[in-house]
Design an enzyme around this catalytic site. Structure first.
Site, PDB file in Angstrom:
ATOM      1  CB  CYS B  86      55.834 -56.209 -22.262  1.00  0.00           C
ATOM      2  SG  CYS B  86      57.581 -55.876 -22.033  1.00  0.00           S
ATOM      3  CG  HIS B 195      54.289 -51.547 -22.293  1.00  0.00           C
ATOM      4  ND1 HIS B 195      53.929 -52.435 -21.301  1.00  0.00           N
ATOM      5  CD2 HIS B 195      55.604 -51.772 -22.530  1.00  0.00           C
ATOM      6  CE1 HIS B 195      54.980 -53.166 -20.952  1.00  0.00           C
ATOM      7  NE2 HIS B 195      56.014 -52.789 -21.686  1.00  0.00           N
ATOM      8  CD  GLU B 197      50.441 -51.761 -20.683  1.00  0.00           C
ATOM      9  OE1 GLU B 197      50.180 -52.003 -21.880  1.00  0.00           O
ATOM     10  OE2 GLU B 197      51.523 -52.094 -20.137  1.00  0.00           O
TER      11      GLU B 197
END
Lengths: 84, 228
Positions: B86, B195, B197
């Site tokens: 990002c 994302h 994560e």
């Protein structure tokens, strides 16, 4: 002292979604004459005189930070301000 | 393997990134503040999402000149894995570690939801635990993920298999060629808007992001640990 005005806009070849949205809005307000809207940034810099060339400095700042030349064009105007 | 999670003023996914490698993979990880002048001793560099320096001027433009970025560039040149997610991707673009630039999303909205990605290249150090063509669920959360590069660069990306992830079924932001993530030519720097994560546990809606981090660790072990 110099007053430098820097204008940064998206390149002609790059679609400007913000500009397109503003143009649609202007059209809906019956300003059919508007053919294109490009949104950019305006920066005003006050730069002290030094032994470094002002054009060289401003160009370098634009290339390195103020504009992303992958998608943006820039132009600038230099005005010399005489201290009172 | 020891990761550095780079923290800029305005980073907001640093804790998730740390959690992904430290808690889910039991790898070593440390937060590294943007003023640091050395990344010696770290084997992998993670640039998290957020709004570094308030995204003033352009996303990632100011973070790119922070002290630690010289070290990130050095680590990339040394061949260490560098992952930018990002805002981290935007910083890598501004730093010139990856080609291209980001524009505002095509409909100007901030998009925050889970999307489907297609794994276009499973032969990178970031994707070896996926299979080519696999569809995975990963969340996005960005207002400027509309990837752009010139035609010549796009050809180069295609030719070198640098396009690693594309958006599947729908393109949420208008990005060129549905690009969601790309690597550098050498393949050790990956930037992606979605994302991974935030997708490391089914409790969070998807665990499809976990294998990305597992791939990095697996690759590192295979090349650094004897009798791995």
């Amino acid at each position: 002292m110099y007053k430098v005005k820097v204008y940064v806009t998206l390149r002609e070849s790059v679609l400007d979604p913000q500009g397109a949205a503003v143009m649609n809005s202007l059209h809906s307000m019956s300003y059919q004459e508007v053919q294109d809207v490009r949104i950019g940034k305006f920066l005003e810099l006050s730069i002290e005189k030094s032994d470094r060339d002002i054009d060289f400095l401003v160009k370098e700042m634009c290339e390195k930070l103020l504009a992303n030349t992958v998608i943006e064009d820039y132009r600038y105007e230099v005005e010399e301000v005489v201290a009172l | 393997m020891k990761f550095a999670v780079i923290v800029f003023p305005g980073s907001n996914c640093d804790v998730d990134m740390f959690h992904a490698v430290k808690d889910e993979l039991s790898a070593e990880a440390e937060y590294v503040w943007h003023t640091e002048g050395s990344l010696d001793g770290y084997d992998g560099i993670l640039l998290p999402g957020g709004f570094s320096y308030g995204d003033y001027l352009r996303s990632g433009a100011i973070a790119r000149f922070s002290n630690v970025m010289n070290e990130v560039i050095k680590a990339a040149e040394e061949g260490k894995p560098v992952l930018g997610v990002c805002n981290g991707f935007q910083i890598l673009l501004e730093a010139g570690l990856l080609p291209g630039a980001m524009r505002r999303n095509k409909d100007l909205k901030f998009m925050c939801r889970t999307v489907q990605l297609k794994v276009e290249n499973a032969r990178t150090l970031f994707t070896s635990r996926y299979t080519e063509g696999e569809i995975i669920d990963i969340p996005i959360a960005h207002g400027e993920g509309n990837y752009y590069c010139d035609e010549e660069t796009l050809e180069m990306l295609k030719e070198n298999k640098q396009i690693v992830f594309t958006y599947h079924n729908e393109n949420p932001n208008g990005s060129l060629a549905d690009i969601a993530g790309i690597t550098n030519e050498r393949g050790n720097v990956l930037g992606m808007m979605p994302h991974p994560e935030r997708a490391v546990d089914t409790l969070l809606g998807s665990a499809d992001g976990l294998r990305l981090f597992q791939s990095i660790v697996k690759n590192w072990r295979e090349s650094h640990v004897v009798n791995a």
